[in-house]
Design an enzyme around this catalytic site. Sequence first.
Site, PDB file in Angstrom:
ATOM      1  N   LYS A  87      39.990 -17.865 -12.378  1.00 41.31           N
ATOM      2  CA  LYS A  87      39.976 -16.827 -11.337  1.00 41.31           C
ATOM      3  C   LYS A  87      38.609 -16.166 -11.161  1.00 41.31           C
ATOM      4  O   LYS A  87      37.724 -16.277 -11.991  1.00 41.31           O
ATOM      5  CB  LYS A  87      41.082 -15.801 -11.622  1.00 41.31           C
TER       6      LYS A  87
ATOM      7  N   ARG B   1      49.456 -18.953 -17.892  1.00 36.19           N
ATOM      8  CA  ARG B   1      49.440 -19.975 -16.828  1.00 36.19           C
ATOM      9  C   ARG B   1      48.014 -20.487 -16.697  1.00 36.19           C
ATOM     10  O   ARG B   1      47.097 -19.704 -16.459  1.00 36.19           O
ATOM     11  CB  ARG B   1      49.916 -19.332 -15.530  1.00 36.19           C
TER      12      ARG B   1
END
Length: 276
Positions: free
Chosen positions: A221, A255
């Site tokens: 991210k 995740r």
Amino acid sequence: MELRLGKRVLTLEQPRVMGVLNVTPDSFSDGGRYASTDNALAHAQEMYRAGADIIDVGGESTRPGAKAIPLQVELDRVIPVVEGIAARIDVPISIDTSKPEVMLAAASAGASMINDIYALRRHGAIDALADLDVAICLMHMQGEPRSMQTAPDYADLPRDIIDFLAARVAVCTAAGIDRGRLVVDPGVGFGKNDRHNLTILAKLDQFDELGLPLLVGLSRKQTLGSLTGKPADERAAAGVAAALEAVARGANIVRTHDVAETVDALKFANAVRQAG
Ligand code: 7PM
């Protein structure tokens, strides 16, 4: 703590790894390499062998600014992949979708978890799931993907997010969904700037008050990019460090796109914890 996924039970004494399987041609981090069903199945097999506990199949890009895709396009992308994994690999399958029709079709095809970045706020989602036996991940998002990164704003972190998740849990249980099927997720990067994301991680232990399994997704991210100055495909090491920090503060499921690296790192962290 444990999580019920259909007929399976996932114990959560040890942290678990959810591997990301993008079947979007425009996926930001793997350039759509797994767009075809065969490639997707090979990638699922590779993540399973690397130790993934759950495979998360997603057909709609949720990247900031992304546009929604038509129902039939999403179904055509993900259902053959869910069927293929269910037929070949003994692993819980999660479907990353916000559309009730995709949730139902994926569950029929063998998915035992629904991962919804809208936390079942789309019309019909709660009703679709009330009578199914699937696990459900309720994720926090401020705004929607198209515009969520424009001006994210919070009065109090992580309180605002915990309150949102508690309200979504209450809506689910009122609709007859058993708490034993629910997972909560702060939604790193979904209507959050770098400072917000780091604050959530620093205070992650506060999510304990929800009393539910906690899933966190940090892999590749933007905050990792801001800190390292690296593009998405060079953020694996930072992502592994982020996963360890999350687990150290109470995350039960991480995740990640980088399953092998994350599984190895968690094995080491677990060994140290057990030696103490
Ligand atoms: C841009 C931002 C591109 C985020 C892709 C992403 C999560 C998720 C995603 C998460 C749960 C990605 C994400 N992130 N579902 N789906 N939690 N539950 O890295 O953090 O694939 S999409």
